[in-house]
Write an enzyme that holds these catalytic residues in place. Structure first.
Site, mmCIF file in Angstrom:
data_model
loop_
_atom_site.group_PDB
_atom_site.id
_atom_site.type_symbol
_atom_site.label_atom_id
_atom_site.label_comp_id
_atom_site.label_asym_id
_atom_site.label_seq_id
_atom_site.Cartn_x
_atom_site.Cartn_y
_atom_site.Cartn_z
ATOM 1 N N HIS A 308 0.853 -1.192 0.000
ATOM 2 C CA HIS A 308 0.000 0.000 0.000
ATOM 3 C C HIS A 308 0.882 1.233 0.000
ATOM 4 O O HIS A 308 1.960 1.234 0.605
ATOM 5 C CB HIS A 308 -0.922 0.012 1.233
ATOM 6 N N ASP A 366 -7.764 -4.402 -0.793
ATOM 7 C CA ASP A 366 -8.250 -4.650 -2.151
ATOM 8 C C ASP A 366 -8.153 -6.132 -2.520
ATOM 9 O O ASP A 366 -8.991 -6.645 -3.261
ATOM 10 C CB ASP A 366 -7.464 -3.814 -3.164
#
Length: 431
Positions: A308, A366
């Site tokens: 991330h 995600d």
């Protein structure tokens, strides 16, 4: 605020100027450069705004190094495991968790706003049959400004609150209608007797000839995903909503702008990319080959859903969603797929392989959200729509916060100009 400051020297005359340091309740201080150009003749250069604080906000705090995410001071794991989505929505909007009566009143208000004006059906019919649901969502949300233009005054707190309620209530209805249009089924009206997540599942999967009773696990999974996606500080789409709102634009137009920003594959489209990657790998037997490709810096293949930009530790949202993801894969009838076996194998490698552990390339939210949505029967082209549905709460919270700030000014970034210097026009006959 603090009295600390930093000193800079003007490039024009060598004079020194004090710039104050601004500190919040958590996180690093920021150098207040609002007077920098006026006093010292400097702009600052920060592509992607990686080191720029664009506003004051009391909504969400992220510590990427420690893997911390707080909504109004409450840790995300506590909210995700103990609260309902509308309870979290109330918290983001009004700064405090609601009492039992306040929550009941808020749920009633949101429920009464879920219906769409019947004329919107004509607008939906204007989209091509295979239009992407995000295109429909963006267009229809923007069109709400044409239906709710009475007494438009973004400086009126009551107008702002009602607009926020309408958006939180109507975006799920629009999202489900976009799906129905895409698959050629009749639009289903919302049901006032269902909870927020269950009502959305009803509008997605019921038909006039077949009722749909959402499973509790499916509703639980949606509640969790909506909470985890509700807000994430000054990301691209939230910053877009704030920038659009800074001009005094209509809130429905501002949120439509946020939806457009979210649509990008580097932002809200990441969970779609995870499913694309899994299909590309194809089978568990191919995992070692693709892991090697991911480690090869010269190979264009990338593992999607790992790491991330902000979190340099395990994404705190991924820790929470992982448990529900495994529960969904074990218990939901639609989850028995080789694709999910492949996802679990990738997860196992990423959590234990030295290459990934050293680089802190852990599975992120995600990675898991796309798997859960797919297991619930939600098609891939709806994944980003689901993200937008949840993030609407964060967008309107930031918009309301910004519009209530008396110091709010229209956003106007500057640039480093790299074009030609001044030159004279040459008649076309002499060029």
């Amino acid at each position: 605020m603090t009295e600390k400051s930093v000193t800079i020297t003007s490039h024009q005359d060598g004079s020194e100027h004090e710039l104050p340091l601004r500190e919040g309740t958590l996180g690093p201080p920021a150098v207040d450069i609002s007077s920098l150009y006026r006093d010292a003749g400097f702009f600052t250069y920060d592509p992607g705004f990686m080191a720029t604080a664009s506003c004051h906000s009391a909504i969400t705090y992220i510590d990427g190094e420690q893997g911390v995410l707080l909504y109004r001071g409450y840790p995300i794991d506590q909210l995700a495991t103990k609260a309902s989505f509308l309870e979290v929505a109330y918290l983001l909007l009004y700064s405090e968790l609601p009492s039992e009566q306040e929550l009941l009143d808020f749920e009633r208000v949101i429920t009464t706003h879920t219906m769409l004006n019947e004329n919107l059906k004509n607008f939906l019919d204007g989209f091509h049959y295979d239009a992407h649901p995000m295109a429909i969502l963006c267009g229809v949300v923007g069109s709400l400004s044409a239906f709710y233009h009475e007494s438009i005054d973004v400086h009126d707190p009551h107008y702002r609150e009602v607009s926020a309620h309408r958006l939180i209530a109507k975006v799920p209805t629009i999202a489900a209608a976009a799906y129905k249009h895409n698959v050629g089924e009749p639009i289903m009206y919302p049901r006032n007797d269902l909870r927020y997540g269950a009502n959305f599942l009803h509008m997605m999967f019921a038909t006039p000839c077949t009722d749909y009773e959402p499973e509790l696990l499916a509703e639980k999974a949606l509640n969790l995903l909506f909470i985890l996606h509700a807000d994430h500080e000054q990301n691209a789409s939230t910053s877009t909503v704030r920038l659009a709102g800074s001009s005094g634009a209509n809130p429905f137009a501002c949120v439509a702008a946020g939806i457009a920003s979210l649509w990008g594959p580097a932002h809200g489209g990441a969970n779609e990319a995870v499913l694309d990657m899994l299909h590309q790998i194809g089978d568990v037997s191919n995992v070692p080959k693709y892991i090697d490709k991911a480690k090869d810096k010269d190979d264009p293949f990338r593992l999607m859903g790992f790491g991330h930009r902000v979190y340099k530790n395990y994404d705190p949202r991924a820790k929470i969603i992982r448990e529900v993801c495994h529960q969904v894969l074990e218990e939901m009838p639609g989850a028995n797929s080789p694709l999910f076996d492949l996802a679990l194998k990738l997860e196992e490698i990423a959590l234990h392989d030295e290459y990934f552990v050293e680089r802190k390339l852990y599975p992120n939210v995600d990675f898991y959200s796309g798997i859960i949505y797919s297991a619930l029967g939600i098609p891939r082209n709806m994944f980003t729509v689901m993200f937008a549905l949840a993030r609407t709460v964060g967008w309107v919270s930031h918009w309301m916060e910004m519009m209530s700030d008396p110091a709010n000014r229209i956003g106007r970034p500057r640039q480093i100009y790299c074009g030609p210097q001044q030159r004279d026009y040459v008649p076309i006959s002499k060029r």
